[in-house]
Motif scaffolding. Structure first.
Motif, PDB file in Angstrom:
ATOM      1  N   ARG A  61      17.959  14.616 -10.265  1.00  0.00           N
ATOM      2  CA  ARG A  61      17.994  15.827  -9.375  1.00  0.00           C
ATOM      3  C   ARG A  61      18.212  15.357  -8.096  1.00  0.00           C
ATOM      4  O   ARG A  61      17.091  14.629  -7.372  1.00  0.00           O
ATOM      5  CB  ARG A  61      16.570  16.272  -9.689  1.00  0.00           C
ATOM      6  N   ILE A  62      19.152  15.895  -7.457  1.00  0.00           N
ATOM      7  CA  ILE A  62      19.416  15.551  -5.986  1.00  0.00           C
ATOM      8  C   ILE A  62      19.462  16.743  -5.127  1.00  0.00           C
ATOM      9  O   ILE A  62      19.861  17.729  -5.616  1.00  0.00           O
ATOM     10  CB  ILE A  62      20.643  14.651  -5.894  1.00  0.00           C
ATOM     11  N   ALA A 132      12.456  16.421  -7.009  1.00  0.00           N
ATOM     12  CA  ALA A 132      13.601  15.737  -6.686  1.00  0.00           C
ATOM     13  C   ALA A 132      13.639  14.063  -6.704  1.00  0.00           C
ATOM     14  O   ALA A 132      12.400  13.351  -6.645  1.00  0.00           O
ATOM     15  CB  ALA A 132      14.012  15.982  -5.220  1.00  0.00           C
ATOM     16  N   ASP A 133      14.725  13.221  -7.315  1.00  0.00           N
ATOM     17  CA  ASP A 133      14.775  11.767  -7.335  1.00  0.00           C
ATOM     18  C   ASP A 133      15.239  11.241  -6.168  1.00  0.00           C
ATOM     19  O   ASP A 133      14.733  10.379  -5.759  1.00  0.00           O
ATOM     20  CB  ASP A 133      15.176  11.636  -8.628  1.00  0.00           C
ATOM     21  N   LEU A 134      16.151  12.199  -5.676  1.00  0.00           N
ATOM     22  CA  LEU A 134      17.014  11.807  -4.267  1.00  0.00           C
ATOM     23  C   LEU A 134      17.075  12.914  -3.438  1.00  0.00           C
ATOM     24  O   LEU A 134      17.738  13.800  -3.971  1.00  0.00           O
ATOM     25  CB  LEU A 134      18.113  11.147  -4.697  1.00  0.00           C
ATOM     26  N   LEU A 158       7.221  14.836  -2.548  1.00  0.00           N
ATOM     27  CA  LEU A 158       7.906  14.060  -3.261  1.00  0.00           C
ATOM     28  C   LEU A 158       6.970  13.159  -4.345  1.00  0.00           C
ATOM     29  O   LEU A 158       5.973  12.872  -3.748  1.00  0.00           O
ATOM     30  CB  LEU A 158       8.835  12.964  -2.569  1.00  0.00           C
ATOM     31  N   ARG A 159       7.616  12.950  -5.347  1.00  0.00           N
ATOM     32  CA  ARG A 159       6.946  11.898  -6.369  1.00  0.00           C
ATOM     33  C   ARG A 159       6.948  10.397  -5.923  1.00  0.00           C
ATOM     34  O   ARG A 159       8.035  10.372  -5.345  1.00  0.00           O
ATOM     35  CB  ARG A 159       7.508  12.228  -7.558  1.00  0.00           C
ATOM     36  N   PRO A 160       6.008   9.892  -6.286  1.00  0.00           N
ATOM     37  CA  PRO A 160       6.207   8.489  -5.751  1.00  0.00           C
ATOM     38  C   PRO A 160       7.443   7.713  -6.392  1.00  0.00           C
ATOM     39  O   PRO A 160       7.835   7.792  -7.518  1.00  0.00           O
ATOM     40  CB  PRO A 160       4.888   7.769  -6.541  1.00  0.00           C
ATOM     41  N   GLY A 161       8.130   7.160  -5.406  1.00  0.00           N
ATOM     42  CA  GLY A 161       9.353   6.230  -6.097  1.00  0.00           C
ATOM     43  C   GLY A 161      10.510   7.235  -5.674  1.00  0.00           C
ATOM     44  O   GLY A 161      11.673   6.505  -5.711  1.00  0.00           O
TER      45      GLY A 161
END
Ligand SMILES: C[S@@+](CC[C@H](N)C(=O)[O-])C[C@H]1O[C@@H](n2cnc3c(N)ncnc32)[C@H](O)[C@@H]1O
Length: 292
Positions: A61-62, A132-134, A158-161
């Motif tokens: 997910r961006i 989101a991942d990015l 945001l999630r950690p990472g």
């Protein structure tokens, strides 16, 4: 953040309306963004390739904040072939363009539009990046009134990472040779000095603020545009860009320099931009990769 950032929308750019008072300026901005994309060669792929070293796993997910006409969102969708990409912008007109381009490229199933004003409404920013991942932010952060508050909100959401990638123009785009054969050499330098004094493209090194907001930061890293130099496209971009900055130079640049700019913009003048063979696009992007 700046009063006169380049490629900026109107002071009140139709907040959430496609055809409000800033419509003409928005059209101009969209045209410039598309010309920038058309002449950027493989710049965006290089920016992404550098940034994704810091992504953990393939992003699914961006989210592209302040997506404009979608250069980032669409390049990311092509690069990460299974990712869902959400383009966020306060301008419905910009989002219409993103969706049109996504359809033209067969990406409409994976590129989605989310209208949101991320400046005052931190809750909108929080929900936009949730999961989101990015997160991508190109030529956007300097437009926000309180970037520190926005970054803190993004960090908390945001999630950690997860990775936030911030991109800015390293400097204003350059097109002209030092000696144009008319007027005094060094015209583009003088234009850029005036515009810098007026606050164009004013942004800090974002690293300290990103770190204060709790991100682990890599960069800044610079990617120069080694564009495939299509002379006709460069001339179109040069013309649109110089026409865009010309009003801001009125009364700030010497009359003889303004007269040379007007010659460059006069379609039937022999020295006019479309008739020149000595234009060369020189631009670069600064990138920060910030991990939550
Ligand atoms: C300079 S353009 C950059 C577009 C694109 N990211 C690129 O690099 O080509 C900035 C975009 O941010 C959007 N924008 C500015 N302030 C915003 C805000 N507070 N909330 C949402 N979008 C905003 C504008 O509508 C515009 O499309």
């Amino acid at each position: 953040m700046t009063e006169h950032a380049p490629l900026r929308t109107a002071p009140d750019p139709a907040h959430g309306h496609a055809h409000g008072p800033g419509h003409g300026l928005e059209e101009e901005l969209a045209h410039l963004l598309d010309l920038d994309a058309a002449t950027s060669g493989r710049t965006w792929e290089e920016v992404i390739a550098w940034a994704v070293q810091h992504v953990q796993g393939g992003p699914l997910r961006i989210v592209d904040l302040g997506a404009g006409t979608g250069t980032g969102a669409l390049t990311l969708a092509r690069f990460f072939t299974t990712a869902e990409v959400v383009a966020v912008d306060r301008s419905a007109g910009m989002l219409d363009r993103v969706q049109g381009a996504a359809r033209a490229q067969g990406l409409e199933g994976r590129v989605h539009a989310l209208p949101a004003d991320l400046g005052p409404d931190l809750g909108a920013a929080r929900s936009a990046v949730s999961g989101a991942d990015l997160v991508w932010s190109s030529s956007f952060l300097h437009e926000v009134a309180d970037p520190g508050a926005l970054l803190a909100e993004l960090r908390a959401a945001l999630r950690p990472g997860a990775l936030l990638v911030v991109v800015e123009l390293d400097g204003l785009p350059r097109f002209l040779p030092d000696d144009l054969g008319i007027g005094r050499p060094g015209l583009e330098d003088r234009c850029h000095r005036v515009l810098a004094d007026a606050g164009w493209n004013a942004h800090p090194d974002w690293r300290p603020l990103l770190e204060q907001s709790g991100f682990e930061v890599h960069g800044p890293h610079t990617v120069s545009t080694a564009a495939a130099q299509d002379p006709a496209a460069i001339a179109r971009y040069a013309r649109a860009w110089i026409a865009h900055l010309r009003p801001a130079l009125q009364g700030r640049l010497a009359a003889e320099d303004l007269a040379v700019l007007d010659r460059l913009l006069t379609p039937d003048a022999p020295e006019a931009l479309p008739n020149r063979r000595d234009l060369e696009l020189r631009t670069a992007r600064t990138v920060w990769a910030a991990r939550a």
